[in-house]
Scaffold this motif. Structure first.
Motif, PDB file in Angstrom:
ATOM      1  N   ASN A  33       1.977  -2.952   2.422  1.00  0.00           N
ATOM      2  CA  ASN A  33       1.311  -2.217   2.712  1.00  0.00           C
ATOM      3  C   ASN A  33       0.213  -2.297   3.682  1.00  0.00           C
ATOM      4  N   SER A  34       1.003  -1.807   4.765  1.00  0.00           N
ATOM      5  CA  SER A  34       0.462  -1.575   6.352  1.00  0.00           C
ATOM      6  C   SER A  34      -1.216  -2.295   6.451  1.00  0.00           C
ATOM      7  N   LEU A  35      -1.218  -3.138   7.298  1.00  0.00           N
ATOM      8  CA  LEU A  35      -3.186  -3.924   7.474  1.00  0.00           C
ATOM      9  C   LEU A  35      -3.227  -4.038   9.107  1.00  0.00           C
ATOM     10  N   LYS A  36      -2.192  -4.478  10.247  1.00  0.00           N
ATOM     11  CA  LYS A  36      -2.267  -4.274  11.127  1.00  0.00           C
ATOM     12  C   LYS A  36      -0.950  -4.139  12.588  1.00  0.00           C
ATOM     13  N   PHE A  37      -1.590  -3.338  13.498  1.00  0.00           N
ATOM     14  CA  PHE A  37      -0.311  -3.394  14.046  1.00  0.00           C
ATOM     15  C   PHE A  37      -0.069  -4.918  15.593  1.00  0.00           C
ATOM     16  N   ILE A  38       0.674  -5.316  15.620  1.00  0.00           N
ATOM     17  CA  ILE A  38       0.740  -6.710  16.473  1.00  0.00           C
ATOM     18  C   ILE A  38       1.699  -6.129  17.974  1.00  0.00           C
ATOM     19  N   GLY A  39       0.763  -7.063  19.427  1.00  0.00           N
ATOM     20  CA  GLY A  39       1.440  -6.195  20.730  1.00  0.00           C
ATOM     21  C   GLY A  39       1.572  -7.496  21.182  1.00  0.00           C
ATOM     22  N   LYS A  40       1.658  -7.265  21.827  1.00  0.00           N
ATOM     23  CA  LYS A  40       2.103  -7.820  23.479  1.00  0.00           C
ATOM     24  C   LYS A  40       2.579  -7.480  24.683  1.00  0.00           C
ATOM     25  N   ASN A  41       0.974  -7.592  25.828  1.00  0.00           N
ATOM     26  CA  ASN A  41       1.388  -6.583  27.190  1.00  0.00           C
ATOM     27  C   ASN A  41       1.118  -4.798  26.880  1.00  0.00           C
ATOM     28  N   GLY A  42       0.528  -4.868  25.945  1.00  0.00           N
ATOM     29  CA  GLY A  42      -0.125  -3.413  25.668  1.00  0.00           C
ATOM     30  C   GLY A  42       1.219  -2.396  24.650  1.00  0.00           C
ATOM     31  N   LYS A  43       1.995  -3.034  24.624  1.00  0.00           N
ATOM     32  CA  LYS A  43       2.977  -2.554  23.860  1.00  0.00           C
ATOM     33  C   LYS A  43       3.511  -3.274  22.544  1.00  0.00           C
ATOM     34  N   VAL A  44       3.585  -2.083  20.938  1.00  0.00           N
ATOM     35  CA  VAL A  44       4.115  -3.041  19.960  1.00  0.00           C
ATOM     36  C   VAL A  44       4.817  -4.056  19.694  1.00  0.00           C
ATOM     37  N   THR A  45       4.713  -5.018  18.934  1.00  0.00           N
ATOM     38  CA  THR A  45       5.933  -6.085  18.869  1.00  0.00           C
ATOM     39  C   THR A  45       6.100  -6.003  17.087  1.00  0.00           C
ATOM     40  N   GLY A  46       5.211  -5.572  16.314  1.00  0.00           N
ATOM     41  CA  GLY A  46       5.108  -5.530  14.884  1.00  0.00           C
ATOM     42  C   GLY A  46       4.447  -5.130  13.856  1.00  0.00           C
ATOM     43  N   VAL A  47       4.629  -4.977  13.043  1.00  0.00           N
ATOM     44  CA  VAL A  47       3.434  -4.445  12.143  1.00  0.00           C
ATOM     45  C   VAL A  47       2.960  -5.720  10.942  1.00  0.00           C
ATOM     46  N   GLU A  48       1.874  -6.162  10.907  1.00  0.00           N
ATOM     47  CA  GLU A  48       1.331  -6.787   9.837  1.00  0.00           C
ATOM     48  C   GLU A  48       1.547  -6.341   8.610  1.00  0.00           C
ATOM     49  N   VAL A  49       2.081  -6.764   7.141  1.00  0.00           N
ATOM     50  CA  VAL A  49       2.340  -5.797   5.653  1.00  0.00           C
ATOM     51  C   VAL A  49       2.201  -7.309   4.592  1.00  0.00           C
ATOM     52  N   GLU A  50       1.272  -6.565   3.526  1.00  0.00           N
ATOM     53  CA  GLU A  50       1.164  -7.652   2.222  1.00  0.00           C
ATOM     54  C   GLU A  50       1.634  -6.497   1.274  1.00  0.00           C
ATOM     55  N   GLN A  51       2.364  -7.492   0.478  1.00  0.00           N
ATOM     56  CA  GLN A  51       2.955  -6.688  -0.842  1.00  0.00           C
ATOM     57  C   GLN A  51       1.989  -6.467  -1.245  1.00  0.00           C
ATOM     58  N   VAL A  52       2.189  -5.138  -2.139  1.00  0.00           N
ATOM     59  CA  VAL A  52       1.265  -4.918  -3.355  1.00  0.00           C
ATOM     60  C   VAL A  52       1.632  -4.755  -4.381  1.00  0.00           C
ATOM     61  N   GLU A  53       0.938  -4.633  -5.686  1.00  0.00           N
ATOM     62  CA  GLU A  53       1.544  -4.297  -6.954  1.00  0.00           C
ATOM     63  C   GLU A  53       0.909  -3.404  -8.064  1.00  0.00           C
ATOM     64  N   TRP A  54       1.383  -2.338  -8.356  1.00  0.00           N
ATOM     65  CA  TRP A  54       1.151  -1.455  -8.614  1.00  0.00           C
ATOM     66  C   TRP A  54       0.894  -1.404 -10.486  1.00  0.00           C
ATOM     67  N   THR A  55       0.056  -0.892 -11.182  1.00  0.00           N
ATOM     68  CA  THR A  55      -0.208  -0.416 -12.841  1.00  0.00           C
ATOM     69  C   THR A  55       0.457   1.062 -12.808  1.00  0.00           C
ATOM     70  N   PHE A  56       1.313   1.161 -14.030  1.00  0.00           N
ATOM     71  CA  PHE A  56       1.623   2.529 -14.361  1.00  0.00           C
ATOM     72  C   PHE A  56       0.985   3.162 -15.493  1.00  0.00           C
ATOM     73  N   SER A  57       1.613   4.134 -15.775  1.00  0.00           N
ATOM     74  CA  SER A  57       0.899   4.926 -16.596  1.00  0.00           C
ATOM     75  C   SER A  57       2.122   4.099 -17.862  1.00  0.00           C
ATOM     76  N   PRO A  58       1.750   5.036 -19.089  1.00  0.00           N
ATOM     77  CA  PRO A  58       2.644   4.551 -19.837  1.00  0.00           C
ATOM     78  C   PRO A  58       4.400   5.344 -19.793  1.00  0.00           C
ATOM     79  N   GLU A  59       4.384   6.799 -18.998  1.00  0.00           N
ATOM     80  CA  GLU A  59       5.251   6.872 -18.948  1.00  0.00           C
ATOM     81  C   GLU A  59       5.882   6.297 -17.564  1.00  0.00           C
ATOM     82  N   GLY A  60       5.061   5.631 -16.999  1.00  0.00           N
ATOM     83  CA  GLY A  60       6.479   4.765 -15.885  1.00  0.00           C
ATOM     84  C   GLY A  60       6.110   5.841 -14.785  1.00  0.00           C
ATOM     85  N   ARG A  61       4.599   6.520 -14.775  1.00  0.00           N
ATOM     86  CA  ARG A  61       4.696   6.726 -13.441  1.00  0.00           C
ATOM     87  C   ARG A  61       3.265   5.318 -12.327  1.00  0.00           C
TER      88      ARG A  61
END
Length: 452
Positions: free
Chosen positions: A343-371
């Motif tokens: 999951n993308s949380l925020k853009f990181i930048g320097k001098n007004g230009k993007v240098t990266g993206v802060e992300v975080e892992q997520v965990e999913w729950t699934f239906s019995p069929e695997g969706r």
């Protein structure tokens, strides 16, 4: 006999140019492949898989017997633009092929490409104007796949058809979204010449709703067809979005196609020597990957908030449904790191230009069929992915409520912001603007089903 998997030009060659990545299979390769067709009593490829209802088993039989002319006659009964679907359709028909039950499906899309290209080579594809004019006129707004399909359908019923397109050339996403390495734009130009010979008029560089009133077109014609697609791309409005170097996918894809076809002199956006991050795991994201590689990116990573799909068909999408499963495109093979559950949380930048993206892992729950159903954040998993260029490829959200065509015609929108047709006023919406973002083949099918 096994299905042929080697359908691409050599990777070390194709990743350095923008020519179509697929090689043309030899006639004997195609004939041997379609001979695998079982000619089933219940033809799921035709009745369930293909939105156009192509006569797949009959076409296969004709090709296998060497009767390509007959195959073209069968194909053209249901498909007006097989040269497009043969290149970019994900082949829903193949997913519902009976061979999928115990082995790999018949190469239906490749057979279709063989049929239509053989037809063009031999001069079998000719203009087909209506036998009789009906004295009525129709205006089509948008020259993408749905608009082109609606135009040819109405013209063959005798309508005088004028297609209005805001861009300099026709094709919509076929021209300005899908890369040239998947669909060479001369293929669109070749078809345009035939459509014009049939009597269809194209007015390009005109933005209906701004340059000309939609209400005027509605009054001046017996039918008004709206095929404007889904113009609103899904953005990622997280902190840092204002930084330079963050672009919607179509900004890159459209510009590259315009440069290659001469509409632009130079690229306003370039991935050359940059660390590219593509956010969004679908086909558009894959197209950004392939384009960035060809532009000379230093590295390319594609991330997706969704979980990694299973390697084989998920139980949630049993045959003959379109399978939920992992798909790896030719662009991915050319050099791309892929990650899921981010999951993308925020853009990181320097001098007004993007240098990266802060992300975080997520965990999913699934239906019995695997969706996948819903996700939660995983604590202590934040990280920054470095990037000089970020491309947002997260799909489209529909038609904006303040779109001038909607207001000028006083049209209703569905809760998912799709246009509701107004048949009492002879206004009809087709394609993505009526259904939401979907496949080119479904847009083509929608344009053929006008109740006129």
């Amino acid at each position: 006999m096994e299905r042929i998997h080697d359908i691409y030009r050599a990777m070390e060659v194709r990743r350095c140019d923008f020519w179509e990545v697929e090689r043309r299979l030899a006639p004997d390769e195609i004939r041997s492949q379609v001979s695998r067709c079982l000619n089933c009593g219940q033809t799921f490829c035709h009745g369930y898989g293909c939105p156009l209802g192509n006569l797949v088993p009959d076409q296969n039989r004709a090709v296998a017997e060497g009767d390509d002319r007959r195959a073209y006659e069968l194909l053209s009964q249901h498909s007006d633009f097989p040269e497009f679907t043969a290149r970019i359709c994900p082949a829903l028909c193949e997913a519902s092929c009976v061979h999928q039950l115990d082995e790999e499906s018949v190469m239906i899309r490749q057979s279709e490409k063989h049929i239509i290209e053989t037809a063009f080579t031999n001069g079998w594809v000719q203009p087909c104007p209506p036998a009789q004019e009906n004295g009525k006129s129709a205006a089509v707004v948008g020259a993408g796949p749905a608009g082109l399909s609606a135009a040819i359908t109405l013209r063959r019923k005798g309508y005088k058809v004028t297609v209005y397109e805001k861009n300099a050339n026709i094709g919509g996403l076929l021209r300005y979204g899908i890369p040239c390495f998947k669909l060479d734009k001369s293929i669109i130009d070749r078809r345009r010449a035939i459509l014009e010979a049939e009597g269809i008029t194209f007015v390009t560089g005109v933005n209906v709703g701004t340059d000309i009133s939609a209400a005027y077109l509605q009054r001046a014609n017996d039918a008004l067809i709206l095929a404007i697609g889904t113009p609103a791309a899904r953005d990622l409005n997280i902190p840092g979005r204002e930084l330079k170097g963050i672009h919607l996918a179509l900004e890159l894809l459209g510009a590259q196609n315009r440069v290659l076809t001469g509409e632009l002199d130079e690229m306003p956006i370039s991935a050359k020597d940059k660390k590219v991050l593509v956010i969004g795991g679908g086909d558009t994201g894959s197209d950004c990957v392939g384009t960035s590689i060809r532009q000379g990116a230093k590295s390319v990573m594609q991330i997706e908030i969704m979980p990694k799909p299973p390697e084989t068909r998920s139980p949630s999408t049993p045959w003959p449904s379109w399978p939920y499963m992992l798909r790896t495109s030719s662009s991915h093979h050319e050099g791309c790191e892929r990650r899921w559950d981010l999951n993308s949380l925020k853009f990181i930048g320097k001098n007004g230009k993007v240098t990266g993206v802060e992300v975080e892992q997520v965990e999913w729950t699934f239906s019995p069929e695997g969706r996948p159903l819903k996700f939660t954040s995983v604590p202590n998993t934040k990280e920054v992915i470095k990037a000089d260029l970020v491309l947002l490829a997260m799909g489209f959200t529909g038609v904006p409520k303040d779109h001038p065509i909607v207001s000028q015609l006083n049209l209703e929108l569905t809760p998912r912001t799709a246009i509701v047709s107004a048949p009492d006023r002879n206004v009809y919406a087709v394609g993505d603007c009526a259904t939401g973002a979907s496949l080119v083949v479904r847009a083509l099918a929608g344009g053929k089903k006008l109740p006129l």
